[in-house]
Design an enzyme around this catalytic site. Structure first.
Site, mmCIF file in Angstrom:
data_model
loop_
_atom_site.group_PDB
_atom_site.id
_atom_site.type_symbol
_atom_site.label_atom_id
_atom_site.label_comp_id
_atom_site.label_asym_id
_atom_site.label_seq_id
_atom_site.Cartn_x
_atom_site.Cartn_y
_atom_site.Cartn_z
ATOM 1 N N ARG A 1 15.463 -6.937 0.766
ATOM 2 C CA ARG A 1 14.624 -6.658 1.928
ATOM 3 C C ARG A 1 14.462 -7.914 2.787
ATOM 4 N NH1 ARG A 1 8.920 -4.555 0.424
ATOM 5 N NH2 ARG A 1 10.104 -2.669 -0.066
ATOM 6 N N LYS B 1 13.501 -0.016 -4.819
ATOM 7 C CA LYS B 1 12.942 1.096 -5.586
ATOM 8 C C LYS B 1 12.855 2.366 -4.747
ATOM 9 C CE LYS B 1 9.312 -1.330 -6.845
ATOM 10 N NZ LYS B 1 9.730 -2.690 -6.423
ATOM 11 N N THR B 2 12.395 2.241 -3.508
ATOM 12 C CA THR B 2 12.325 3.418 -2.633
ATOM 13 C C THR B 2 13.719 3.955 -2.339
ATOM 14 O OG1 THR B 2 10.281 2.615 -1.609
ATOM 15 C CG2 THR B 2 11.511 4.293 -0.413
ATOM 16 N N ASP C 1 4.854 5.809 -4.803
ATOM 17 C CA ASP C 1 4.951 4.359 -4.725
ATOM 18 C C ASP C 1 3.621 3.738 -5.177
ATOM 19 O OD1 ASP C 1 6.110 1.939 -4.244
ATOM 20 O OD2 ASP C 1 5.919 2.013 -2.064
#
Length: 340
Positions: free
Chosen positions: A214, A61-62, A106
């Site tokens: 991740r 998302k980031t 966020d």
């Protein structure tokens, strides 16, 4: 083009982030939708609608927020919901935006209510009302905000209030990755990190990464350490398996804490049902850690189930520990059967 402001995750993490939508691996539907939203706005010379990125942690998302700013050729301003405790915190950030900027928040579901209510007006009318003073003498001063695009990220879209959710023009729902997509992620990361990663090793790491890029990149860095210290630097299948054994990541992707929770549920409580608080005490962890860190993956892997009476171990959970579940036993309405 103005420089994009990026978060301080460290050079390694930042270097692994894709820079464009074309470089972003996986999430094909989200990439197509974002491309249409951004391209349409740029063709009209307008600011794109506000965008909500929803999905589990670690799916990018980031990275997508950074890509959105890059594709638009604008700056990215970053903050998080917990950091916006007061409306004044948000007002100060909004007043410093330049036209076309992308504001990334966020964990937007964790914003304080006063800041969230100020954000409503900024998202719709590009202005905020700042209250000066207290009591009967308080004065509201309207301030214009440069047109901007808000990109919000959340792991709990259901925790967003209705008024906030409705103000987003586009919501992207991100899903867990398939092992083949994670292999692609690992090959790209290995090239950036200059790691000699064999295809069989990439497949092994991808299968233990919980469907999350991740985690895949994190495991790759740890396997690289093992390969450089205890081998010749090449990440082979044998090296990957040995390294992941050292770091307590088993074939299904469970780590030490996951296995402790599963083992306590099966061995100490006979497979359940048992409350999450009691289970947390049994493994010496906070209940929030068990519920938010371990449980989601164990449920998704089909090893435990949530029932009205508590958590229960499924047949897959019993067999993962090398045990045979009791025949015909029903836990919380779920019949446990030996795996085929």
């Amino acid at each position: 083009m103005r420089a994009t402001m990026i978060p301080g995750d460290g050079d390694t993490d930042s270097g692994l982030r894709p820079k464009t939508l074309e470089d972003f691996i996986g999430q094909p539907r989200v990439r197509e939708q974002l491309h249409l939203v951004l391209s349409g706005a740029m063709q009209r010379g307008a600011t794109p609608d506000h965008i909500l990125l929803s999905g589990p942690p670690g799916l990018g998302k980031t990275s997508l927020a950074m890509i959105i700013a890059t594709e638009l050729g604008t700056s990215l301003r970053l903050t998080s919901g917990p950091a916006l405790e007061r409306a004044g915190d948000l007002a100060a950030m909004l007043s410093n935006l330049v036209e076309g900027d992308v504001l990334f928040i966020d964990e937007i579901h964790r914003m304080a209510r006063p800041a969230e209510e100020m954000l409503y007006l900024a998202m719709e009318d590009f202005r905020v009302d700042v209250v000066v003073g207290k009591g009967p003498g308080a004065t509201s001063i309207p301030l214009d905000v440069a047109p901007f695009t808000l990109v919000g990220a959340t792991t709990r879209s259901g925790a967003l209030t209705g008024p906030l959710r409705d103000r987003f023009g586009f919501t992207a729902h991100m899903d867990f990755y398939e092992p083949a997509e994670l292999e692609h992620v690992l090959r790209r990361s290995a090239a950036i990190l200059d790691v000699d990663l064999q295809p069989s090793a990439a497949r092994e790491i991808a299968g233990r990464a919980r469907g999350t890029p991740r985690i895949a990149n994190r495991l790759l860095r740890r396997v690289r350490d093992y390969a450089e210290v205890r081998s010749d630097g090449t990440v082979t299948l044998a090296v990957a398996r040995a390294a992941l054994r050292v770091y307590d990541v088993d074939e299904a992707g469970l780590d030490r804490l996951d296995r402790s929770v599963l083992a306590a549920l099966v061995r100490s409580f006979g497979g359940g049902p048992v409350g999450v608080g009691t289970l947390a005490v049994a493994v010496g962890e906070e209940s929030g850690t068990v519920e938010e860190v371990c449980e989601p993956f164990l449920v998704r892997a089909g090893m435990i189930a949530r029932t009205p009476r508590g958590r229960v171990a499924t047949a897959a959970g019993w067999h993962h520990l090398g045990l045979t579940p009791p025949e015909g036993l029903v836990y919380g309405g779920i019949e446990v059967r030996p795996a085929d």
